[in-house]
Design a protein around this motif. Sequence first.
Motif, PDB file in Angstrom:
ATOM      1  N   UNK A 182       0.827  -1.214   0.000  1.00 18.66           N
ATOM      2  CA  UNK A 182       0.000   0.000   0.000  1.00 18.66           C
ATOM      3  C   UNK A 182       0.856   1.257   0.000  1.00 18.66           C
ATOM      4  N   UNK A 183       2.105   1.140  -0.497  1.00 17.96           N
ATOM      5  CA  UNK A 183       2.994   2.300  -0.544  1.00 17.96           C
ATOM      6  C   UNK A 183       3.533   2.488  -1.952  1.00 17.96           C
ATOM      7  N   UNK A 184       3.771   3.733  -2.296  1.00 18.53           N
ATOM      8  CA  UNK A 184       4.305   4.032  -3.625  1.00 18.53           C
ATOM      9  C   UNK A 184       5.806   3.771  -3.663  1.00 18.53           C
ATOM     10  N   UNK A 185       6.343   3.666  -4.877  1.00 19.49           N
ATOM     11  CA  UNK A 185       7.790   3.469  -5.024  1.00 19.49           C
ATOM     12  C   UNK A 185       8.556   4.653  -4.456  1.00 19.49           C
ATOM     13  N   UNK A 186       8.019   5.842  -4.624  1.00 18.36           N
ATOM     14  CA  UNK A 186       8.694   7.035  -4.103  1.00 18.36           C
ATOM     15  C   UNK A 186       8.799   6.976  -2.583  1.00 18.36           C
ATOM     16  N   UNK A 187       7.711   6.546  -1.935  1.00 21.15           N
ATOM     17  CA  UNK A 187       7.725   6.442  -0.476  1.00 21.15           C
ATOM     18  C   UNK A 187       8.719   5.377  -0.025  1.00 21.15           C
ATOM     19  N   UNK A 188       8.703   4.239  -0.710  1.00 17.13           N
ATOM     20  CA  UNK A 188       9.620   3.159  -0.355  1.00 17.13           C
ATOM     21  C   UNK A 188      11.071   3.560  -0.607  1.00 17.13           C
ATOM     22  N   UNK A 189      11.287   4.310  -1.681  1.00 18.61           N
ATOM     23  CA  UNK A 189      12.653   4.753  -1.989  1.00 18.61           C
ATOM     24  C   UNK A 189      13.148   5.723  -0.914  1.00 18.61           C
ATOM     25  N   UNK A 190      12.279   6.566  -0.425  1.00 19.03           N
ATOM     26  CA  UNK A 190      12.658   7.508   0.633  1.00 19.03           C
ATOM     27  C   UNK A 190      12.989   6.763   1.928  1.00 19.03           C
ATOM     28  N   UNK A 191      12.184   5.745   2.253  1.00 18.53           N
ATOM     29  CA  UNK A 191      12.465   4.949   3.453  1.00 18.53           C
ATOM     30  C   UNK A 191      13.782   4.198   3.285  1.00 18.53           C
ATOM     31  N   UNK A 192      14.036   3.699   2.068  1.00 17.63           N
ATOM     32  CA  UNK A 192      15.275   2.976   1.805  1.00 17.63           C
ATOM     33  C   UNK A 192      16.489   3.891   2.002  1.00 17.63           C
ATOM     34  N   UNK A 193      16.357   5.124   1.608  1.00 21.68           N
ATOM     35  CA  UNK A 193      17.447   6.088   1.801  1.00 21.68           C
ATOM     36  C   UNK A 193      17.708   6.297   3.293  1.00 21.68           C
ATOM     37  N   UNK A 194      16.632   6.344   4.083  1.00 22.41           N
ATOM     38  CA  UNK A 194      16.795   6.472   5.537  1.00 22.41           C
ATOM     39  C   UNK A 194      17.459   5.225   6.120  1.00 22.41           C
TER      40      UNK A 194
ATOM     41  N   UNK B 145      16.639 -18.497   0.040  1.00 21.40           N
ATOM     42  CA  UNK B 145      17.262 -17.934  -1.159  1.00 21.40           C
ATOM     43  C   UNK B 145      16.196 -17.494  -2.159  1.00 21.40           C
ATOM     44  N   UNK B 146      15.115 -18.273  -2.278  1.00 20.77           N
ATOM     45  CA  UNK B 146      14.013 -17.870  -3.164  1.00 20.77           C
ATOM     46  C   UNK B 146      13.400 -16.553  -2.687  1.00 20.77           C
ATOM     47  N   UNK B 147      13.177 -16.452  -1.387  1.00 22.42           N
ATOM     48  CA  UNK B 147      12.618 -15.217  -0.833  1.00 22.42           C
ATOM     49  C   UNK B 147      13.604 -14.059  -0.986  1.00 22.42           C
ATOM     50  N   UNK B 148      14.880 -14.354  -0.867  1.00 21.88           N
ATOM     51  CA  UNK B 148      15.905 -13.316  -1.023  1.00 21.88           C
ATOM     52  C   UNK B 148      15.946 -12.827  -2.465  1.00 21.88           C
ATOM     53  N   UNK B 149      15.790 -13.740  -3.409  1.00 22.09           N
ATOM     54  CA  UNK B 149      15.768 -13.344  -4.819  1.00 22.09           C
ATOM     55  C   UNK B 149      14.589 -12.413  -5.096  1.00 22.09           C
ATOM     56  N   UNK B 150      13.423 -12.761  -4.553  1.00 24.47           N
ATOM     57  CA  UNK B 150      12.258 -11.885  -4.730  1.00 24.47           C
ATOM     58  C   UNK B 150      12.495 -10.518  -4.086  1.00 24.47           C
ATOM     59  N   UNK B 151      13.128 -10.517  -2.917  1.00 24.34           N
ATOM     60  CA  UNK B 151      13.396  -9.253  -2.222  1.00 24.34           C
ATOM     61  C   UNK B 151      14.360  -8.382  -3.021  1.00 24.34           C
ATOM     62  N   UNK B 152      15.379  -8.995  -3.599  1.00 21.49           N
ATOM     63  CA  UNK B 152      16.318  -8.240  -4.437  1.00 21.49           C
ATOM     64  C   UNK B 152      15.610  -7.671  -5.666  1.00 21.49           C
ATOM     65  N   UNK B 153      14.700  -8.454  -6.240  1.00 17.37           N
ATOM     66  CA  UNK B 153      13.928  -7.949  -7.382  1.00 17.37           C
ATOM     67  C   UNK B 153      13.094  -6.735  -6.975  1.00 17.37           C
ATOM     68  N   UNK B 154      12.420  -6.841  -5.820  1.00 20.10           N
ATOM     69  CA  UNK B 154      11.602  -5.724  -5.331  1.00 20.10           C
ATOM     70  C   UNK B 154      12.464  -4.488  -5.099  1.00 20.10           C
ATOM     71  N   UNK B 155      13.611  -4.679  -4.465  1.00 18.97           N
ATOM     72  CA  UNK B 155      14.499  -3.552  -4.169  1.00 18.97           C
ATOM     73  C   UNK B 155      15.009  -2.921  -5.454  1.00 18.97           C
ATOM     74  N   UNK B 156      15.339  -3.752  -6.442  1.00 18.04           N
ATOM     75  CA  UNK B 156      15.830  -3.234  -7.724  1.00 18.04           C
ATOM     76  C   UNK B 156      14.772  -2.373  -8.409  1.00 18.04           C
ATOM     77  N   UNK B 157      13.530  -2.840  -8.398  1.00 15.87           N
ATOM     78  CA  UNK B 157      12.437  -2.082  -9.024  1.00 15.87           C
ATOM     79  C   UNK B 157      12.236  -0.734  -8.329  1.00 15.87           C
ATOM     80  N   UNK B 158      12.339  -0.751  -7.010  1.00 13.05           N
ATOM     81  CA  UNK B 158      12.155   0.492  -6.254  1.00 13.05           C
ATOM     82  C   UNK B 158      13.292   1.476  -6.541  1.00 13.05           C
ATOM     83  N   UNK B 159      14.508   0.969  -6.564  1.00 10.26           N
ATOM     84  CA  UNK B 159      15.663   1.838  -6.807  1.00 10.26           C
ATOM     85  C   UNK B 159      15.645   2.431  -8.208  1.00 10.26           C
ATOM     86  N   UNK B 160      15.289   1.602  -9.186  1.00 12.76           N
ATOM     87  CA  UNK B 160      15.373   2.046 -10.581  1.00 12.76           C
ATOM     88  C   UNK B 160      14.091   2.689 -11.070  1.00 12.76           C
ATOM     89  N   UNK B 161      13.078   2.752 -10.172  1.00 13.02           N
ATOM     90  CA  UNK B 161      11.736   3.199 -10.536  1.00 13.02           C
ATOM     91  C   UNK B 161      11.686   4.530 -11.235  1.00 13.02           C
TER      92      UNK B 161
END
Length: 653
Positions: A521-533, A637-653
């Motif tokens: 329920x959060x936008x990529x911009x919001x998630x990217x800002x939290x990631x920066x923090x 490792x499967x869950x980690x792969x999905x998490x890396x995919x999610x993080x990549x999408x947020x960073x490159x959004x």
Amino acid sequence: MIRAHRILTNQNITLRNYIPRKNFSKRKNIRDVDYQYLQRSKVPTMHFQKSLPRLPIPELSKTGERYLNALRPLLSSEQYSTAERRTNDFIAKEGKLLQEQLIAKDKRNKHTSYISEYWFDLYLRDRIPLPINYNPLIVFQNDSRPAYNNQLVRATNLLISAVRFRESLKEQILEPEVYHLNPKKSNTEFFRTFTGFLPEAISWYGAYLMKAFPLDMSQFVGLFGATRIPQLTKDKIFRDPSSRHVVVQKNGNFYIFDVYDSDGNILSPSELLGNLSRIVNDPTPKAEHPLGILTTQNRDEWAEQRRHLVETGNGEMLQKIDSAIFNLVLDDVVIDDDKHMILRHFLQGDSNKWFDKSFSLIVTGDGVAGVNFEHSWGDGVAVLRFFQDIYNETTGKPYIHPDSKPSETNVTVSKLEFNLDDKSKGFIAKALKEYKDWCDTLSIDYILYEGLTKEACKKFKVSPDCIMQLGFQAAYHLLYGKYVGTYESCSTSAFKHGRTETMRPCTDHTKLFCDKLHSNNSSKDELRAIMAECSTYHSQLVKEAAMGEGFDRHLFALMKTAEENQTRKPDIFESYEYKYLNRSILSTSTLSAPSVLAGGFGPVVKDGFGIGYSAFPDKLGAAVTSYKPHNDSSKFVEALHKSFLDITKILSG
């Protein structure tokens, strides 16, 4: 159990005594001087040691604050309120007195750090077996030239470079370990000349002025001629600085030979090749009763077994293993680029190992090479430096080539023969079965994720280490829906006798990120800002830990101070929250170097994960271990792969 690293501090062995300056002119018939030494540094190895700053004891109030910050994301509101009251009460009462006692003891022991003795004692008193629980693995990258990965060729080159490294260390002409903040300005000949001229008492300050930070070198003494010997209740470290031989294991059998001639010079490359060739071609079958398997036992059990071996006439043979410069393991197994097999073989090994040696240099049948090292004598700083130096030489300027011929001169190989009675054979049979059953419960997997790289993380202005730790938190939360005690090892080697500090990667910021990520329920911009923090706070915690301003080691020292002064253990150390935080479900450590193919270790608790990880120039990688009855490393490792995919999408959004 706390994953930690130790050094020998209470054995009254100092580097100054251990590494004598030799008089070159007294050597008879010295061979090529350049061949005898891997390095010939202008600055003596221990030049900065005397002036290294001492590990600071943090302010008690700061430790309490940092401790509560680490607890907050793990506890409910009610649990946290209880923890806060208990912590503040400790700081105001018992903690204040213990802090004064710790500071007073530290002032009486200015030659070391306040944590060294306590941490070393913790390691040697632990009774659990060494493999998987403590001994990590590091695997070399293969040589880019296939012919140099021949087992005999590679093993001989590694042996030559390892002994040359040892000689440079003994002569104090091994380059001191220095962290250069700006290598282009400080990693220069001028730096070496300038700091080399300074007296030892102020040399560190000269390096500091050039934004270079010499690191503690006291652990390097533990690399060679050393073994951890099992004893009831507490093990001991044995060291023989005058050792002249190496021990070699093949098919569960033990061989020894001298690596020096009668004048104290390292044998020539062809002579060392001749010794190893004799072992490789020895037709002796696989040992029916491989003695090395006993080093996989509970330490008290192994202590009793070893005592029986000595009583039945095997003391001299064991002493030859103990005093060997190091252990070289020649295995028949063919890895064939199977990453799962690499991790499993170098971590848990088989009966052709001796896990008590300071380190074992392992070379498989197809030339995959690596190190499995015992941890009580030190941590990864010394091992990784040794690892990189011998890798660089063996792949850059090897002494043995595929067409090199072995010499018959100075071949002194002898096979160790043990007198094993029925009782000893029973020990071995029991250990073989128990170790196999244990290893069968171990789950090992890995991930190589090419969607993000170290440089890409920096481009997005986030810490690569933070991104990987964030991935671990997100993966665990995705699988289990909660947050747990997480351990990230951080070196404090910038201080005299510095060890490690725990950095706690599970924070309020990472919790907020994972909650919002998985609630969708959060936008990529919001998630990217939290990631920066997350990244900013993560970097702050890493800096604090590296500068000796963490809280884990401080609290542990205060607890040991209470025990030492025979006072009642404060309630804080018996509390639910303290035990929950220190139960490292996610035990993590990073290892990044061009020479490293893989690194890893076992889980530190039965229901935990052991995660060795690296941010490579072209990918992110992690080796993950767990125990099958409790967890599945493949699912993580499967869950980690999905998490890396999610993080990549947020960073490159």
